[in-house]
Design a protein around this motif. Structure first.
Motif, PDB file in Angstrom:
ATOM      1  N   GLU A 110       0.832  -1.202   0.000  1.00  0.00           N
ATOM      2  CA  GLU A 110       0.000   0.000   0.000  1.00  0.00           C
ATOM      3  C   GLU A 110       0.867   1.252   0.000  1.00  0.00           C
ATOM      4  OE1 GLU A 110      -3.175  -0.160  -0.254  1.00  0.00           O
ATOM      5  OE2 GLU A 110      -3.611  -2.232   0.248  1.00  0.00           O
ATOM      6  N   GLY A 111       1.871   1.265  -0.868  1.00  0.00           N
ATOM      7  CA  GLY A 111       2.804   2.381  -0.861  1.00  0.00           C
ATOM      8  C   GLY A 111       2.138   3.734  -1.006  1.00  0.00           C
ATOM      9  N   ALA A 112       1.160   3.831  -1.902  1.00  0.00           N
ATOM     10  CA  ALA A 112       0.484   5.110  -2.099  1.00  0.00           C
ATOM     11  C   ALA A 112      -0.268   5.535  -0.848  1.00  0.00           C
ATOM     12  CB  ALA A 112      -0.476   5.008  -3.288  1.00  0.00           C
ATOM     13  N   ALA A 113      -0.933   4.573  -0.199  1.00  0.00           N
ATOM     14  CA  ALA A 113      -1.674   4.885   1.024  1.00  0.00           C
ATOM     15  C   ALA A 113      -0.728   5.270   2.142  1.00  0.00           C
ATOM     16  CB  ALA A 113      -2.516   3.677   1.444  1.00  0.00           C
ATOM     17  N   PHE A 114       0.424   4.611   2.214  1.00  0.00           N
ATOM     18  CA  PHE A 114       1.394   4.933   3.246  1.00  0.00           C
ATOM     19  C   PHE A 114       1.878   6.375   3.098  1.00  0.00           C
ATOM     20  CE2 PHE A 114       5.466   4.691   5.466  1.00  0.00           C
ATOM     21  CZ  PHE A 114       5.125   3.936   6.585  1.00  0.00           C
ATOM     22  N   ILE A 117      -0.745   8.845   4.288  1.00  0.00           N
ATOM     23  CA  ILE A 117      -0.873   8.960   5.733  1.00  0.00           C
ATOM     24  C   ILE A 117       0.332   9.655   6.359  1.00  0.00           C
ATOM     25  CG2 ILE A 117      -1.008   7.629   7.880  1.00  0.00           C
ATOM     26  CD1 ILE A 117      -2.656   5.556   6.362  1.00  0.00           C
ATOM     27  N   PHE A 118       1.544   9.244   5.966  1.00  0.00           N
ATOM     28  CA  PHE A 118       2.732   9.696   6.679  1.00  0.00           C
ATOM     29  C   PHE A 118       3.533  10.764   5.954  1.00  0.00           C
ATOM     30  CE2 PHE A 118       1.933   5.400   8.395  1.00  0.00           C
ATOM     31  CZ  PHE A 118       1.661   5.786   9.704  1.00  0.00           C
ATOM     32  N   GLU A 119       3.127  11.134   4.762  1.00  0.00           N
ATOM     33  CA  GLU A 119       3.804  12.223   4.058  1.00  0.00           C
ATOM     34  C   GLU A 119       2.769  13.223   3.554  1.00  0.00           C
ATOM     35  OE1 GLU A 119       6.192  10.412   1.038  1.00  0.00           O
ATOM     36  OE2 GLU A 119       7.354   9.232   2.466  1.00  0.00           O
ATOM     37  N   SER A 120       1.722  13.406   4.318  1.00  0.00           N
ATOM     38  CA  SER A 120       0.611  14.253   3.907  1.00  0.00           C
ATOM     39  C   SER A 120       1.028  15.714   3.817  1.00  0.00           C
ATOM     40  CB  SER A 120      -0.549  14.114   4.911  1.00  0.00           C
ATOM     41  OG  SER A 120      -1.561  15.059   4.630  1.00  0.00           O
ATOM     42  N   ASP A 121       0.625  16.372   2.737  1.00  0.00           N
ATOM     43  CA  ASP A 121       0.867  17.811   2.620  1.00  0.00           C
ATOM     44  C   ASP A 121      -0.265  18.605   3.252  1.00  0.00           C
ATOM     45  OD1 ASP A 121      -1.064  17.245   0.742  1.00  0.00           O
ATOM     46  OD2 ASP A 121      -0.120  18.346  -0.901  1.00  0.00           O
ATOM     47  N   LEU A 122      -1.131  17.906   3.966  1.00  0.00           N
ATOM     48  CA  LEU A 122      -2.247  18.554   4.662  1.00  0.00           C
ATOM     49  C   LEU A 122      -2.162  18.282   6.169  1.00  0.00           C
ATOM     50  CD1 LEU A 122      -4.666  20.200   3.551  1.00  0.00           C
ATOM     51  CD2 LEU A 122      -6.071  18.150   3.819  1.00  0.00           C
ATOM     52  N   ALA A 123      -0.967  17.970   6.642  1.00  0.00           N
ATOM     53  CA  ALA A 123      -0.793  17.547   8.032  1.00  0.00           C
ATOM     54  C   ALA A 123      -1.142  18.640   9.041  1.00  0.00           C
ATOM     55  CB  ALA A 123       0.638  17.072   8.258  1.00  0.00           C
ATOM     56  N   ASN A 124      -1.117  19.899   8.622  1.00  0.00           N
ATOM     57  CA  ASN A 124      -1.442  20.993   9.548  1.00  0.00           C
ATOM     58  C   ASN A 124      -2.931  21.288   9.620  1.00  0.00           C
ATOM     59  OD1 ASN A 124       1.241  21.424  10.320  1.00  0.00           O
ATOM     60  ND2 ASN A 124       1.613  22.769   8.560  1.00  0.00           N
ATOM     61  N   ARG A 174       9.598   3.608   5.522  1.00  0.00           N
ATOM     62  CA  ARG A 174       9.582   4.624   4.471  1.00  0.00           C
ATOM     63  C   ARG A 174      10.925   4.674   3.744  1.00  0.00           C
ATOM     64  NH1 ARG A 174       7.750   9.892   7.570  1.00  0.00           N
ATOM     65  NH2 ARG A 174       8.334  10.872   5.596  1.00  0.00           N
ATOM     66  N   HIS A 175      12.008   4.557   4.509  1.00  0.00           N
ATOM     67  CA  HIS A 175      13.331   4.551   3.884  1.00  0.00           C
ATOM     68  C   HIS A 175      13.479   3.347   2.963  1.00  0.00           C
ATOM     69  CE1 HIS A 175      17.675   5.173   3.510  1.00  0.00           C
ATOM     70  NE2 HIS A 175      17.788   3.851   3.646  1.00  0.00           N
ATOM     71  N   TRP A 176      13.052   2.192   3.437  1.00  0.00           N
ATOM     72  CA  TRP A 176      13.151   0.985   2.615  1.00  0.00           C
ATOM     73  C   TRP A 176      12.334   1.128   1.332  1.00  0.00           C
ATOM     74  CZ3 TRP A 176       8.996  -2.240   1.396  1.00  0.00           C
ATOM     75  CH2 TRP A 176       9.336  -3.376   0.630  1.00  0.00           C
TER      76      TRP A 176
END
Length: 223
Positions: A110-114, A117-124, A174-176
């Motif tokens: 689920e790379g796109a979903a990951f 969730i964890f690299e969201s540009d809407l995190a704020n 994420r690094h992997w």
């Protein structure tokens, strides 16, 4: 009588149930959001990717933010389930190894979903931030059970350590994902699991009983 848009027939002449239509829209939205980012994505783009009219999209989701939140909820629930299932297995060494593997499996499948969730540009955005924080907390609370089994830490301390260890699993996964051609998933999972076990082992565990001289004795956590 006009057929509701979300019940229009498919290419094979079968009606698409509402739940399947919603899943179709979410999948299209995931691709558009991860390709373009939230701010550059448009509802027109998502409708076009799903091959539906924009009114159909609005029948299911009143706006772009609601669609984004629904995506986070959908995939966060899957990740939380994987972690909980992993932490319900066998001894603590097995639980940690399986929990780490769950993160790497989620990334691999689920790379796109990951990234959503964890690299969201809407995190704020407060509603998004609240959901992202809850994902980490839920997984950390599950991890805290292992930490309390192995150490003398209390619940709040164990949850805090759990947050750090969950973050470690997320970051290495994420690094992997970006460097999978230089390190195998098996190696990355093994190293990450060993690091987490050694981290927990740094906190001496109180023995279930007392030493013969009446003093509390400690045991080294499973590593």
């Amino acid at each position: 009588m006009r057929m509701p848009d979300d019940l229009h027939t498919t290419a094979r002449g079968q009606r698409l149930p509402r739940t399947e239509r919603r899943a179709q829209l979410l999948e299209a939205a995931l691709r558009v959001f991860t390709e373009n980012g939230y701010h550059q994505a448009a509802m027109d783009d998502i409708a076009a990717r799903a091959r539906v009219s924009k009114p159909v999209l609005y029948q299911h989701f009143p706006g772009k933010l609601e669609l984004y939140l629904a995506l986070i909820d959908r995939h966060a629930s899957e990740l939380e389930r994987l972690v909980r299932d992993a932490l319900a297995l066998g001894d603590n060494k097995t639980r940690i190894r399986t929990m780490v593997a769950a993160y790497f499996d989620f990334v691999g499948h689920e790379g796109a979903a990951f990234r959503l969730i964890f690299e969201s540009d809407l995190a704020n955005e407060p509603e998004v931030r609240s959901r992202l924080d809850q994902i980490v907390l839920t997984c950390a609370e599950a991890m805290a059970g292992i930490i309390r089994d192995e150490t003398e830490l209390g619940q709040e301390e164990a949850v805090m350590i759990g947050v750090g260890l969950v973050g470690l699993a997320q970051t290495t996964a994420r690094h992997w994902l970006s460097h999978g051609d230089t390190i195998s998933k098996e190696t990355a999972t093994r190293i990450t699991g060993a690091l987490i076990r050694r981290g927990i082992a740094g906190f001496p565990a109180v023995s279930r009983g007392e030493a013969a001289d009446g003093r509390e004795s400690t045991v080294s956590p499973a590593g």
